[in-house]
Design an enzyme around this catalytic site. Sequence first.
Site, short mmCIF file in Angstrom:
data_model
loop_
_atom_site.label_atom_id
_atom_site.label_comp_id
_atom_site.label_asym_id
_atom_site.label_seq_id
_atom_site.Cartn_x
_atom_site.Cartn_y
_atom_site.Cartn_z
N LYS A 22 0.83 -1.21 0.00
CA LYS A 22 0.00 0.00 0.00
C LYS A 22 0.86 1.26 0.00
O LYS A 22 0.63 2.19 -0.76
CB LYS A 22 -0.90 0.01 1.23
CG LYS A 22 -1.51 1.37 1.56
CD LYS A 22 -2.39 1.38 2.78
CE LYS A 22 -1.64 1.59 4.06
NZ LYS A 22 -1.40 3.00 4.41
N ASN A 23 1.90 1.28 0.86
CA ASN A 23 2.66 2.51 1.04
C ASN A 23 3.64 2.78 -0.10
O ASN A 23 4.13 3.90 -0.24
CB ASN A 23 3.36 2.52 2.39
CG ASN A 23 2.32 2.60 3.51
OD1 ASN A 23 1.16 2.96 3.26
ND2 ASN A 23 2.72 2.27 4.72
N CYS A 117 -4.37 8.11 9.83
CA CYS A 117 -4.49 7.52 11.17
C CYS A 117 -4.01 8.52 12.23
O CYS A 117 -3.01 9.17 12.07
CB CYS A 117 -3.60 6.29 11.25
SG CYS A 117 -4.34 4.89 10.48
N ARG A 122 1.95 13.94 13.11
CA ARG A 122 2.13 13.83 11.66
C ARG A 122 2.47 15.18 10.99
O ARG A 122 1.77 15.67 10.12
CB ARG A 122 0.90 13.23 10.98
CG ARG A 122 0.29 12.02 11.66
CD ARG A 122 1.19 10.81 11.78
NE ARG A 122 1.56 10.13 10.58
CZ ARG A 122 0.85 9.13 10.03
NH1 ARG A 122 -0.27 8.79 10.56
NH2 ARG A 122 1.27 8.55 8.93
N PRO A 123 3.53 15.86 11.43
CA PRO A 123 3.92 17.14 10.81
C PRO A 123 4.39 16.94 9.37
O PRO A 123 4.66 15.81 8.95
CB PRO A 123 5.06 17.62 11.68
CG PRO A 123 5.62 16.40 12.29
CD PRO A 123 4.47 15.45 12.48
N ASP A 125 6.74 19.38 8.11
CA ASP A 125 7.79 20.41 8.01
C ASP A 125 8.98 19.98 7.15
O ASP A 125 9.60 20.81 6.47
CB ASP A 125 8.27 20.80 9.41
CG ASP A 125 8.82 19.61 10.17
OD1 ASP A 125 8.05 18.66 10.42
OD2 ASP A 125 10.03 19.59 10.47
N GLN A 126 9.29 18.70 7.13
CA GLN A 126 10.42 18.25 6.31
C GLN A 126 10.06 18.22 4.83
O GLN A 126 10.91 18.46 3.96
CB GLN A 126 10.88 16.85 6.77
CG GLN A 126 11.36 16.81 8.21
CD GLN A 126 12.55 17.74 8.46
OE1 GLN A 126 13.58 17.62 7.82
NE2 GLN A 126 12.36 18.68 9.38
N ASP A 305 4.95 0.01 12.02
CA ASP A 305 3.65 -0.50 11.57
C ASP A 305 3.41 -1.93 12.02
O ASP A 305 2.32 -2.47 11.82
CB ASP A 305 3.51 -0.42 10.05
CG ASP A 305 3.40 1.02 9.58
OD1 ASP A 305 3.51 1.25 8.37
OD2 ASP A 305 3.23 1.91 10.44
N ILE A 327 8.95 6.04 16.84
CA ILE A 327 8.60 6.83 15.64
C ILE A 327 7.41 7.75 15.90
O ILE A 327 7.44 8.95 15.61
CB ILE A 327 8.27 5.90 14.45
CG1 ILE A 327 9.38 4.88 14.23
CG2 ILE A 327 7.98 6.73 13.20
CD1 ILE A 327 10.68 5.40 13.69
N ARG A 397 -8.52 0.07 5.12
CA ARG A 397 -7.67 1.06 4.44
C ARG A 397 -6.40 0.37 3.91
O ARG A 397 -5.81 0.82 2.96
CB ARG A 397 -7.26 2.17 5.41
CG ARG A 397 -8.37 3.11 5.80
CD ARG A 397 -7.86 4.21 6.67
NE ARG A 397 -6.71 4.86 6.03
CZ ARG A 397 -5.82 5.59 6.69
NH1 ARG A 397 -5.94 5.74 8.00
NH2 ARG A 397 -4.82 6.15 6.05
C1 EPZ Z 1 4.61 6.45 6.39
O1 EPZ Z 1 3.98 7.53 7.07
C2 EPZ Z 1 3.57 5.36 6.34
N1 EPZ Z 1 2.39 5.84 5.63
C3 EPZ Z 1 3.19 4.94 7.75
O2 EPZ Z 1 2.35 3.81 7.64
C4 EPZ Z 1 4.45 4.51 8.50
O3 EPZ Z 1 4.09 4.24 9.86
C5 EPZ Z 1 5.49 5.62 8.47
O4 EPZ Z 1 5.77 5.99 7.10
C6 EPZ Z 1 6.80 5.20 9.11
O5 EPZ Z 1 7.30 4.06 8.45
C7 EPZ Z 1 2.44 5.91 4.29
O6 EPZ Z 1 3.43 5.58 3.67
C8 EPZ Z 1 1.19 6.41 3.62
P1 EPZ Z 1 7.15 9.48 8.32
P2 EPZ Z 1 4.69 8.99 7.05
O7 EPZ Z 1 7.13 10.76 7.56
O8 EPZ Z 1 5.39 9.16 5.77
C9 EPZ Z 1 8.17 12.65 11.69
C10 EPZ Z 1 0.39 2.55 7.83
O9 EPZ Z 1 -0.03 1.94 8.81
N2 EPZ Z 1 8.03 13.68 10.62
O10 EPZ Z 1 8.16 8.44 8.00
O11 EPZ Z 1 3.69 9.99 7.45
C11 EPZ Z 1 6.83 12.02 12.05
O12 EPZ Z 1 6.17 12.81 13.02
C12 EPZ Z 1 0.97 3.94 8.02
O13 EPZ Z 1 0.44 2.11 6.66
C13 EPZ Z 1 8.40 14.99 10.90
O14 EPZ Z 1 8.79 15.31 12.00
O15 EPZ Z 1 5.73 8.80 8.23
C14 EPZ Z 1 7.25 10.69 12.60
O16 EPZ Z 1 7.62 10.86 13.97
C15 EPZ Z 1 0.80 4.44 9.45
N3 EPZ Z 1 8.29 15.92 9.91
C16 EPZ Z 1 8.51 10.35 11.81
O17 EPZ Z 1 8.94 11.57 11.21
C17 EPZ Z 1 7.85 15.60 8.64
O18 EPZ Z 1 7.80 16.49 7.77
C18 EPZ Z 1 8.26 9.34 10.70
O19 EPZ Z 1 7.21 9.83 9.89
C19 EPZ Z 1 7.48 14.25 8.39
C20 EPZ Z 1 7.58 13.31 9.39
#
Ligand code: EPZ
Length: 430
Positions: A22-23, A117, A122-123, A125-126, A305, A327, A397
């Site tokens: 999915k991801n 979810c 879920r910021p 900023d990056q 996950d 995470i 989902r």
């Molecule tokens: C992806 O979410 C996945 N979703 C999530 O899966 C998965 O848990 C996550 O990656 C981590 O592997 C999709 O791919 C659609 P991140 P994502 O950006 O991209 C922080 C599922 O169950 N962060 O890797 O949103 C954030 O707060 C879902 O399929 C910032 O600080 O996750 C978190 O602590 C749930 N600033 C960490 O990074 C940003 O701009 C990892 O988030 C972005 C993220």
Amino acid sequence: MEQYVIKGGNPLVGDVEICGAKNAALGILAASVMSDESVIIENLPDVSDINILIKAMQSIGVVVEHIDRHTVKINSSMISSTTVDSVYIKKIRASYYMLGALLGKYRKAEVALPGGCNIGSRPIDQHTKGFKALGADVRISHGHISTQADRLVGNHIYLDVVTVGATINIMMAAALAEGKTTIENAAKEPHVVDVANFLNSMGANIKGAGTDVIRIRGVEKFHGTTYSIIPDQIEAGTFMFAAAITKGDVMIKNIIPKHLESISAKLIEMGCQIEEFDESLRVVASKRLSHTQVKTLPYPGFPTDMQPQIVTTLAICEGMSIVTESIFENRFRYVDELTKMGAKIKVEGNSAIIEGVSKLTSSSLSAPDLRAGAALVLAALATEGISTVDDVVYIERGYEDFPEKLRSLGALIEKVSSEQEITKFKFKVG
Ligand code: EPZ
């Protein structure tokens, strides 16, 4: 409200086929709009997140033709708008991938801020840091994020945190920028690599995906492609833990064993036997499993996950276990549901301290999010009685045919939408 009703107690035995990831599919679908030629994507999972993103793409003029349940043909040559505002897009987290794709191709994009979810803040900023580094300006107002650039020029971007979403989003925007972009501290998940490989199959020049330094040389435009999505690491891991928690014997087919190494390692530590083949692996749990410690980490560490699934399984393992979630900051909400089943789990900060009990008891349960919902189904499968899990819309989902696949392994589970259907199920299973 649709629910699953489950009569636990049966060990899961048999073969299960894993769907496309999915991801990976969410990033690849978004990236497909960056070509004006036809793109065929195979091995798409038929889950609601994917179907919602397709509807949102169609709302801006992308032509999406379903060749079969898992294959689509996409043509984005007639896109009518770079503003994705449909009611659909607010429902999923990955809506933000449309920003990187449309910015890369059209130098502008506007998307409603993501939903998804509620497992943490879920910021983004990056993501915005990356777009700005490429020369775009970014504005957030009225629940929308908009970005535009006269020119997109490659840059050296150092991510402050390892983030899958930002790595993929910046990679897409940079792929059609002028010059060279380096993304440092990049996420290495298999789905990041899959999106990079997809972009390269359309003519991008991306090297290093899967390491923490990704180097991108922007190209003028993309051609069409036919691409097949990698198997879903998390769906596979979920069925591995389903075998473990029910003391079953399951062959998980259509997988890439390397992507599951951290999950296999933990299950072996807990007492499972695991046999690896080229594109499948067998999980056997013949005795009561034992405790372990685990901390969720970016790939290749133990995936966040998979955190609800391992906590749920450890709840009936012998001994004390500790699971630390590094995470997301709010990913233990389902523990209250396990407590209703007799689990002895104490959440302290970002750790769950688990005192294994001999068995869980059935209960009516609520799925707080996608992966926790799947974990609660696993918990119900491990009890002797009849449980219900509601809010299955979360589970659907990310899991295609979840009840059907579990039933094919011997589980007694049905999707119902009335008390009458629950009564019928209880009568049927006795
Ligand atoms: C992806 O979410 C996945 N979703 C999530 O899966 C998965 O848990 C996550 O990656 C981590 O592997 C999709 O791919 C659609 P991140 P994502 O950006 O991209 C922080 C599922 O169950 N962060 O890797 O949103 C954030 O707060 C879902 O399929 C910032 O600080 O996750 C978190 O602590 C749930 N600033 C960490 O990074 C940003 O701009 C990892 O988030 C972005 C993220």
